[in-house]
Design an enzyme around this catalytic site. Structure first.
Site, PDB file in Angstrom:
ATOM      1  N   GLN A  10       0.834  -1.205   0.000  1.00 34.84           N
ATOM      2  CA  GLN A  10       0.000   0.000   0.000  1.00 34.84           C
ATOM      3  C   GLN A  10       0.869   1.255   0.000  1.00 34.84           C
ATOM      4  O   GLN A  10       1.946   1.272   0.592  1.00 34.84           O
ATOM      5  CB  GLN A  10      -0.914   0.004   1.219  1.00 34.84           C
ATOM      6  CG  GLN A  10      -2.020  -1.033   1.146  1.00 34.84           C
ATOM      7  CD  GLN A  10      -2.991  -0.956   2.302  1.00 34.84           C
ATOM      8  OE1 GLN A  10      -3.173  -1.906   3.018  1.00 34.84           O
ATOM      9  NE2 GLN A  10      -3.617   0.198   2.477  1.00 34.84           N
ATOM     10  N   SER A  90       5.050  -5.966   2.905  1.00 34.44           N
ATOM     11  CA  SER A  90       3.730  -6.044   3.536  1.00 34.44           C
ATOM     12  C   SER A  90       2.734  -6.749   2.607  1.00 34.44           C
ATOM     13  O   SER A  90       2.911  -7.925   2.292  1.00 34.44           O
ATOM     14  CB  SER A  90       3.261  -4.644   3.936  1.00 34.44           C
ATOM     15  OG  SER A  90       2.078  -4.699   4.702  1.00 34.44           O
ATOM     16  N   LEU A  91       1.717  -6.040   2.136  1.00 26.16           N
ATOM     17  CA  LEU A  91       0.761  -6.631   1.192  1.00 26.16           C
ATOM     18  C   LEU A  91       1.476  -7.293   0.014  1.00 26.16           C
ATOM     19  O   LEU A  91       1.038  -8.325  -0.503  1.00 26.16           O
ATOM     20  CB  LEU A  91      -0.182  -5.545   0.671  1.00 26.16           C
ATOM     21  CG  LEU A  91      -0.994  -5.939  -0.568  1.00 26.16           C
ATOM     22  CD1 LEU A  91      -2.103  -6.885  -0.187  1.00 26.16           C
ATOM     23  CD2 LEU A  91      -1.509  -4.726  -1.296  1.00 26.16           C
ATOM     24  N   ARG A 115      -8.339  -9.691   4.178  1.00 22.99           N
ATOM     25  CA  ARG A 115      -7.288  -9.158   5.052  1.00 22.99           C
ATOM     26  C   ARG A 115      -7.513  -7.675   5.308  1.00 22.99           C
ATOM     27  O   ARG A 115      -7.418  -7.211   6.452  1.00 22.99           O
ATOM     28  CB  ARG A 115      -5.925  -9.394   4.396  1.00 22.99           C
ATOM     29  CG  ARG A 115      -4.712  -8.825   5.132  1.00 22.99           C
ATOM     30  CD  ARG A 115      -3.450  -9.137   4.334  1.00 22.99           C
ATOM     31  NE  ARG A 115      -2.228  -8.703   4.987  1.00 22.99           N
ATOM     32  CZ  ARG A 115      -1.591  -7.571   4.750  1.00 22.99           C
ATOM     33  NH1 ARG A 115      -2.104  -6.704   3.877  1.00 22.99           N
ATOM     34  NH2 ARG A 115      -0.458  -7.278   5.371  1.00 22.99           N
ATOM     35  N   HIS A 199       0.923  -3.889  11.315  1.00 21.06           N
ATOM     36  CA  HIS A 199       2.131  -4.578  11.784  1.00 21.06           C
ATOM     37  C   HIS A 199       2.467  -4.340  13.245  1.00 21.06           C
ATOM     38  O   HIS A 199       3.609  -4.526  13.653  1.00 21.06           O
ATOM     39  CB  HIS A 199       3.327  -4.236  10.887  1.00 21.06           C
ATOM     40  CG  HIS A 199       3.089  -4.548   9.449  1.00 21.06           C
ATOM     41  ND1 HIS A 199       2.927  -5.840   8.995  1.00 21.06           N
ATOM     42  CD2 HIS A 199       2.939  -3.747   8.368  1.00 21.06           C
ATOM     43  CE1 HIS A 199       2.705  -5.815   7.689  1.00 21.06           C
ATOM     44  NE2 HIS A 199       2.695  -4.554   7.295  1.00 21.06           N
ATOM     45  N   GLN A 248       2.965 -11.815  10.105  1.00 19.25           N
ATOM     46  CA  GLN A 248       3.294 -10.575   9.393  1.00 19.25           C
ATOM     47  C   GLN A 248       2.357  -9.438   9.769  1.00 19.25           C
ATOM     48  O   GLN A 248       2.754  -8.279   9.825  1.00 19.25           O
ATOM     49  CB  GLN A 248       3.236 -10.816   7.879  1.00 19.25           C
ATOM     50  CG  GLN A 248       3.714  -9.642   7.039  1.00 19.25           C
ATOM     51  CD  GLN A 248       2.762  -9.323   5.909  1.00 19.25           C
ATOM     52  OE1 GLN A 248       1.578  -9.084   6.126  1.00 19.25           O
ATOM     53  NE2 GLN A 248       3.274  -9.324   4.695  1.00 19.25           N
TER      54      GLN A 248
END
Length: 309
Positions: A10, A90-91, A115, A199, A248
């Site tokens: 993102q 991340s994503l 998610r 996170h 994660q």
């Protein structure tokens, strides 16, 4: 020549983000597949004029996954060589797993939508925040978060490059941490325009529900090695992959270590596969001798492939 492919998360989304691939039918086909999986037109979102809608977490995550896979498919169709290793920020880890063959594309699109919704509902609007701290050592940021917590949650969550760490947690604690960072000589401490404190420990309830979603999603062993954010390791065990993905959500993204690992493993070339140049910039700041091409248009893809031959 060993190559690593990195997939952004993102923050790299923008209107007209795939304009550099005009005429590449496989790009539109990829977005059509993602749209069919969600029964929602993602292509119309990114080619429209409403930036707010693509910045909503529930839309950003499937859009960024589709964008990364679309660029990958263009690269493959042009004869690009299979990279030695993949990683995603991340994503972007979900994009890497999709490209590796671990996740079916349509399943991955539905999974990241789920998610996103779980993350959004884990913390009430306004109760969480994220901020970037620039110019301090990682250890200094970790320590100042501990000082700022005062019984609340604030943690260092993205170790992006040398001197660039993102923190996340409860809004008041994040604000306290920013003030301490400034007092310690940080070059900048600025709030990020996000609605979800990713996170950090506040995401643990979302992670527990995400595990349930994993149980309903087919996973296969990756055909290309994927380095996971949570522990900078690759796995050839599906249960360990699922566990790394769950952790994660509430663990730091160890990106600096990831970039250093690929160099230590003999990678000599890398590419950011998706819109934007965020990861290419982080690679440059972390490992100056590791070239990282930003595949933001068809010309960049063709140049990377030409350099492989």
């Amino acid at each position: 020549m060993k190559t690593a492919f990195f997939f952004p998360g993102q923050g790299s989304q923008s209107l007209q983000m795939m304009a550099g691939f005009d005429g590449e039918t496989i790009v539109k086909q990829t977005f059509d597949e993602a749209s069919d999986a969600l029964n929602q037109d993602l292509w119309a979102m990114i080619t429209g004029d409403n930036a707010e809608i693509i910045n909503q977490t529930e839309n950003t995550q499937p859009i960024m996954l589709a964008a990364g896979v679309a660029v990958w498919r263009v690269y493959q169709a042009r004869g690009g060589k299979t990279p030695s290793v993949l990683a995603g920020h991340s994503l972007g880890e979900y994009t890497a797993l999709t490209v590796s063959g671990c996740l079916n594309f349509a399943d991955a699109v539905r999974l990241v939508r789920q998610r996103a919704n779980l993350m959004q509902t884990a913390v009430p609007q306004g109760k969480g925040a994220m901020a970037a701290i620039l110019g301090l050592d990682d250890s200094e940021v970790v320590a100042l978060c501990q000082d700022a917590a005062q019984g609340e949650v604030v943690e260092a969550v993205n170790f992006n490059s040398v001197g660039q760490v993102v923190i996340a947690g409860e809004t008041a604690a994040v604000n306290r941490a920013m003030e301490i960072a400034k007092a310690k000589g940080a070059k900048r401490a600025l709030l990020l325009p996000v609605s979800v404190p990713s996170h950090c420990a506040l995401m643990k309830p979302a992670a527990e529900k995400l595990v349930e979603a994993f149980a309903q999603t087919p996973f296969r062993l990756p055909e290309i090695s994927v380095i996971h954010n949570a522990d900078v390791c690759s796995y050839d065990n599906i249960d360990k992959i699922k566990d790394a993905l769950a952790r994660q959500l509430y663990s730091p993204v160890r990106w600096t270590e990831t970039v250093r690992k690929v160099v230590a493993d003999g990678i000599t070339q890398s590419a950011e596969c998706g819109p934007g140049k965020v990861l290419a910039g982080l690679v440059k700041r972390t490992e100056k001798n590791l070239p990282c091409a930003a595949l933001t248009d068809i010309t960049a893809v063709e140049e990377l492939i030409a350099n492989q031959n």
